[in-house]
Write an enzyme that holds these catalytic residues in place. Structure first.
Site, mmCIF file in Angstrom:
data_model
loop_
_atom_site.group_PDB
_atom_site.id
_atom_site.type_symbol
_atom_site.label_atom_id
_atom_site.label_comp_id
_atom_site.label_asym_id
_atom_site.label_seq_id
_atom_site.Cartn_x
_atom_site.Cartn_y
_atom_site.Cartn_z
ATOM 1 N N GLU A 103 50.629 -1.646 -0.871
ATOM 2 C CA GLU A 103 49.788 -1.287 0.282
ATOM 3 C C GLU A 103 49.872 -2.316 1.398
ATOM 4 O O GLU A 103 49.724 -1.979 2.564
ATOM 5 C CB GLU A 103 48.346 -0.978 -0.122
ATOM 6 C CG GLU A 103 47.536 -2.089 -0.679
ATOM 7 C CD GLU A 103 46.129 -1.641 -1.092
ATOM 8 O OE1 GLU A 103 45.670 -0.580 -0.682
ATOM 9 O OE2 GLU A 103 45.499 -2.394 -1.860
ATOM 10 N N LYS A 122 39.483 2.191 4.451
ATOM 11 C CA LYS A 122 38.659 1.360 3.573
ATOM 12 C C LYS A 122 37.689 2.208 2.765
ATOM 13 O O LYS A 122 37.386 1.909 1.619
ATOM 14 C CB LYS A 122 37.884 0.353 4.434
ATOM 15 C CG LYS A 122 37.081 -0.653 3.642
ATOM 16 C CD LYS A 122 37.992 -1.603 2.913
ATOM 17 C CE LYS A 122 37.268 -2.620 2.073
ATOM 18 N NZ LYS A 122 38.181 -3.201 1.058
ATOM 19 N N ASN A 137 32.612 13.507 10.680
ATOM 20 C CA ASN A 137 33.207 12.870 9.501
ATOM 21 C C ASN A 137 33.197 13.885 8.365
ATOM 22 O O ASN A 137 32.247 14.674 8.261
ATOM 23 C CB ASN A 137 32.358 11.684 9.029
ATOM 24 C CG ASN A 137 32.535 10.454 9.895
ATOM 25 O OD1 ASN A 137 33.246 10.482 10.884
ATOM 26 N ND2 ASN A 137 31.860 9.380 9.501
ATOM 27 N N GLY A 138 34.191 13.816 7.480
ATOM 28 C CA GLY A 138 34.211 14.710 6.322
ATOM 29 C C GLY A 138 35.118 15.902 6.568
ATOM 30 O O GLY A 138 35.967 15.877 7.463
ATOM 31 N N HIS A 198 60.826 2.418 -22.401
ATOM 32 C CA HIS A 198 60.717 3.881 -22.535
ATOM 33 C C HIS A 198 61.072 4.601 -21.237
ATOM 34 O O HIS A 198 60.701 5.751 -21.054
ATOM 35 C CB HIS A 198 59.304 4.262 -22.988
ATOM 36 C CG HIS A 198 58.969 3.734 -24.351
ATOM 37 N ND1 HIS A 198 59.547 4.216 -25.505
ATOM 38 C CD2 HIS A 198 58.145 2.722 -24.736
ATOM 39 C CE1 HIS A 198 59.087 3.547 -26.546
ATOM 40 N NE2 HIS A 198 58.235 2.631 -26.110
ATOM 41 N N ARG A 233 37.517 0.319 8.425
ATOM 42 C CA ARG A 233 37.560 1.470 7.525
ATOM 43 C C ARG A 233 38.887 2.210 7.623
ATOM 44 O O ARG A 233 39.183 3.048 6.772
ATOM 45 C CB ARG A 233 36.417 2.439 7.864
ATOM 46 C CG ARG A 233 35.035 1.855 7.599
ATOM 47 C CD ARG A 233 33.973 2.658 8.302
ATOM 48 N NE ARG A 233 33.886 4.012 7.802
ATOM 49 C CZ ARG A 233 32.944 4.459 6.983
ATOM 50 N NH1 ARG A 233 32.006 3.641 6.581
ATOM 51 N NH2 ARG A 233 32.930 5.698 6.585
ATOM 52 N N CYS A 290 37.111 8.184 8.906
ATOM 53 C CA CYS A 290 36.440 8.471 10.174
ATOM 54 C C CYS A 290 35.120 7.706 10.293
ATOM 55 O O CYS A 290 34.446 7.458 9.292
ATOM 56 C CB CYS A 290 36.130 9.952 10.281
ATOM 57 S SG CYS A 290 37.599 10.966 10.256
ATOM 58 N N TRP A 317 40.450 9.424 11.166
ATOM 59 C CA TRP A 317 41.521 9.242 10.178
ATOM 60 C C TRP A 317 41.986 10.657 9.854
ATOM 61 O O TRP A 317 41.236 11.443 9.277
ATOM 62 C CB TRP A 317 40.974 8.531 8.939
ATOM 63 C CG TRP A 317 42.014 8.148 7.930
ATOM 64 C CD1 TRP A 317 42.795 7.021 7.925
ATOM 65 C CD2 TRP A 317 42.388 8.885 6.753
ATOM 66 N NE1 TRP A 317 43.622 7.021 6.827
ATOM 67 C CE2 TRP A 317 43.390 8.145 6.096
ATOM 68 C CE3 TRP A 317 41.984 10.104 6.200
ATOM 69 C CZ2 TRP A 317 43.984 8.577 4.908
ATOM 70 C CZ3 TRP A 317 42.570 10.524 5.025
ATOM 71 C CH2 TRP A 317 43.561 9.770 4.383
ATOM 72 N N GLU A 329 47.386 -3.594 -10.621
ATOM 73 C CA GLU A 329 46.733 -4.069 -9.402
ATOM 74 C C GLU A 329 47.711 -4.889 -8.548
ATOM 75 O O GLU A 329 47.724 -4.763 -7.319
ATOM 76 C CB GLU A 329 45.486 -4.898 -9.778
ATOM 77 C CG GLU A 329 44.728 -5.515 -8.634
ATOM 78 C CD GLU A 329 44.234 -4.534 -7.565
ATOM 79 O OE1 GLU A 329 44.275 -3.315 -7.784
ATOM 80 O OE2 GLU A 329 43.847 -5.022 -6.494
ATOM 81 N N LYS A 354 48.666 -3.905 -4.743
ATOM 82 C CA LYS A 354 48.483 -4.842 -3.618
ATOM 83 C C LYS A 354 49.789 -4.988 -2.852
ATOM 84 O O LYS A 354 49.801 -4.939 -1.632
ATOM 85 C CB LYS A 354 48.075 -6.233 -4.113
ATOM 86 C CG LYS A 354 46.648 -6.571 -4.379
ATOM 87 C CD LYS A 354 45.612 -6.319 -3.350
ATOM 88 C CE LYS A 354 45.245 -4.902 -3.214
ATOM 89 N NZ LYS A 354 44.113 -4.379 -3.913
#
Ligand code: M6R
Length: 630
Positions: A510, A625, A100-101, A526, A27, A2, A74, A503, A507
């Site tokens: 996402e 973000k 926000n939050g 395993h 964001r 947000c 968001w 990583e 990448k």
């Protein structure tokens, strides 16, 4: 996540609010809205989807208001739709609020407010705040600050609010409780923003709200109050304006630009400390310069200011981080353990909640976060601090919440990363771990001068190795297209290449939404090996060095299951040529420094797959973000 904005001044508010909101798009969000006041009337326009939808609404109405607040949401409580978008209003329709939050006790408050006759129109936690202020206002005799203070004291959780009401003309109220909120001070105009990025185009002067503070903002300035009603004075900070910040510079996507910026950034970060490779490193505040987006806070807040005695007393390092920053922490573990001989544990920050954190005054707790706003990471570092650990932050944003929680801060020299998927910030964080490890090793006497010098010189050569990878991007693109039909992809690596496998997988998933998993190569047998067949690409990170042979054996296990064999390896490597159908080439690089090089072909591969599949590479679905909720 947000974003909150606000504007008060001579210009039509709609265009300013929209342009502020555009700066926060990176964001991540799923709906947007504004509340403006014109001729004493409150106008709320909000809609699900991208800012273009809100822009259409604003164009239809073309409001002339010069005062208002705006929001990108968001979704946390309630699906992304028009009703749940902010702003939210009270029953009288005279208080509009953006948030926000998370309001943790919203359920309880909502029941209480419904029982006293309030009607709710959304599923959000936010709406309780507007009704609660309405309720408190009834007894406040027109004192809005008093009503907000009383309401704020009843809201539990970390949050920020922006509030307007026609009953209080040309004022924006703002509340900060364990969150980030800044007021931009212009010439006869003021701005509100949850991320100072949104106000940089208008002013370089900001006043940040501290914990449990309320701001009363007018065109001519800002008054700050504590939740107890005491007035607080604070001088504005001056932002370093960087015109390059939000510019694609000819690239189609920020992500592509940011991947290409990595050699420059690495040079900047390294040259800050490695001007003289013959001397021990100095990470102290006196040595720090500021990142492009930095602000002129007291420089003594930045850099490493531990005494030598403290550094020698460290018995354990505990790294906390999330997502890509967690992977940087895993690289950091290998480096610090190797150079300093100190045990390092790396924790996913959200896993610290609800359990004992075993740190003490001989622990160095390091939080890694590009945004410096990640709620899980900040909570974990705060917990470590409360338990007596030394604290250090590694971040891209010296103006962030993290910077305020920790007294030691290494600022990466990245500039703002706009693409939601982290690339350049990862490399910069890893570079900081190398510098920190050398610094610690020199202070603790675990590295000799010659070795330290050779390592520093090798570090300085890494940017040119990265440039060689970037030069082969057309070939990587061709290969990305070839494998873009994959339903899932497995990434494997050992040692320092294990975090790179994680990583690489993050990448790819996402950006392209193709499922991908990263494994320690030795773990393949395993369990994960069960998913391999002739349709499954397996990407191996194969770097000459201590675990080369074993990694190759693990790759052979995949080959024996007919997997599609891809490697990040040196093109000239004869074993790689024999084993893999595709090599994503990297130049010769030492195993110890390889993460800063081997990650690049994987970033490019993921980017090209996603772009070929037509995905929104800069703002992948569902992602944010800055992840400011726990
Ligand atoms: O801002 P932070 O570095 O604290 O963010 C942590 C993660 O949310 C972030 O790395 C996330 O995983 C990125 N989308 C990765 O590309």
């Amino acid at each position: 996540m947000c974003g909150i904005v606000g504007y008060l001044g001579p210009t039509p508010a709609a265009s300013v609010l929209l342009s502020e909101l555009k700066c926060l798009e990176y964001r991540g969000y799923d709906s947007a809205g504004v509340a403006m006041i014109e001729n004493g009337q409150l106008m709320v326009l909000k809609t699900a989807g991208k800012l273009a939808n809100l822009e259409n609404l604003l164009n239809e109405k073309s409001p002339g208001a010069t005062w208002g607040i705006g929001h990108t949401r968001w979704a946390t409580h309630g699906i992304p739709n028009d009703q749940n978008a902010h702003p939210h209003t009270d029953c009288t329709g005279t208080i509009a609020l953006v948030h926000n939050g998370i309001i943790e006790n919203y359920d309880l408050l909502r029941d209480e407010l419904i029982a006293t006759g309030h009607t709710f129109h959304s599923e959000t936690d936010t709406e309780v705040a507007s009704h609660l202020i309405e309720e408190e206002y009834k007894n406040a005799e027109g004192d809005m600050i008093l009503a907000i203070r009383q309401a704020a004291k009843r809201l539990k959780g970390a949050y920020a609010l922006g509030i307007v009401s026609p009953a209080h003309p040309e004022i924006i109220y703002a509340v900060n409780q364990h969150y980030s909120l800044a007021v931009g001070i212009g010439d006869g105009e003021c701005f509100l923003a949850s991320d100072s990025v949104a106000v940089r185009q208008y002013t370089n002067k900001v006043i940040r709200l501290e914990q449990s503070e309320i701001a009363q903002i007018t065109m001519h300035g800002v008054r700050l109050f504590s939740f107890e009603g005491d007035e607080v004075t604070r001088r504005p900070q001056v932002l370093d304006m960087n015109p390059m910040i939000m510019d694609k510079q000819g690239y189609r996507h920020y992500l592509h630009k940011e991947i290409h910026e990595q050699p420059i950034i690495l040079r900047q970060t390294l040259s800050k400390y490695l001007a003289n490779c013959d001397k021990p490193l100095d990470l102290s505040p006196a040595h720090m310069t500021f990142a492009p987006e930095s602000i002129d806070l007291d420089p003594s807040n930045y850099g490493v200011s531990f005494t030598d005695q403290e550094l020698r007393s460290v018995e354990r390092v505990s790294v906390v981080a999330c997502g890509t920053a967690y992977h940087a922490g895993l690289v950091g573990k290998y480096i610090i353990e190797e150079l300093c001989g100190i045990p390092v544990d790396v924790e996913i920050a959200s896993e610290i909640r609800g359990r004992r954190m075993l740190v003490n005054n001989k622990t160095l707790a390091i939080a890694v976060s590009q945004s410096g706003e990640t709620a899980d990471t900040i909570a974990a570092l705060s917990e470590a601090k409360a338990n007596g650990a030394f604290t250090l932050g590694i971040t891209n944003r010296p103006d962030s919440h993290l910077a305020r929680v920790t007294s030691n801060l290494i600022v990466t020299e990245c500039g703002i990363e706009v693409s939601v998927a982290a690339t350049k910030t990862f490399v910069a964080q890893v570079a900081c771990f190398y510098l920190l490890a050398i610094y610690l090793a020199e202070k603790r006497g675990t590295i000799d001068l010659q070795k330290a010098k050779a390592l520093k010189l090798d570090l300085l050569r890494v940017p040119s190795l990265q440039e060689k990878v970037l030069a082969s991007e057309e070939y990587i693109k061709e290969k990305a297209v070839q494998y873009s039909e994959a339903k899932a992809v497995v990434f494997i690596g050992r040692g320092l290449s294990y975090p790179i496998a994680l990583e690489g997988a993050l990448k790819l998933k996402e950006l392209s939404y193709i499922h991908a998993s990263g494994y320690a190569a030795g773990e393949l047998k395993h369990g994960p090996i069960a998913v391999l067949d002739s349709q499954m690409p397996v990407i191996t990170i194969l770097i000459p060095g201590s675990v080369y042979d074993k990694t190759l054996s693990n790759a052979q296990e995949a080959k024996a299951r007919h997997a599609k064999m891809i490697a990040v390896a040196q093109e000239s490597d004869p074993e790689a040529k024999k084993t893999f159908e595709t090599i994503l080439p990297i130049p010769a690089v030492s195993e110890f420094l390889s993460p800063m090089v081997s990650v690049l072909p994987l970033q490019l591969f993921s980017y090209f797959v996603a772009d070929y599949l037509g995905k929104d590479v800069d703002q992948p679905r569902n992602l944010a973000k800055s992840v400011t909720v726990e």
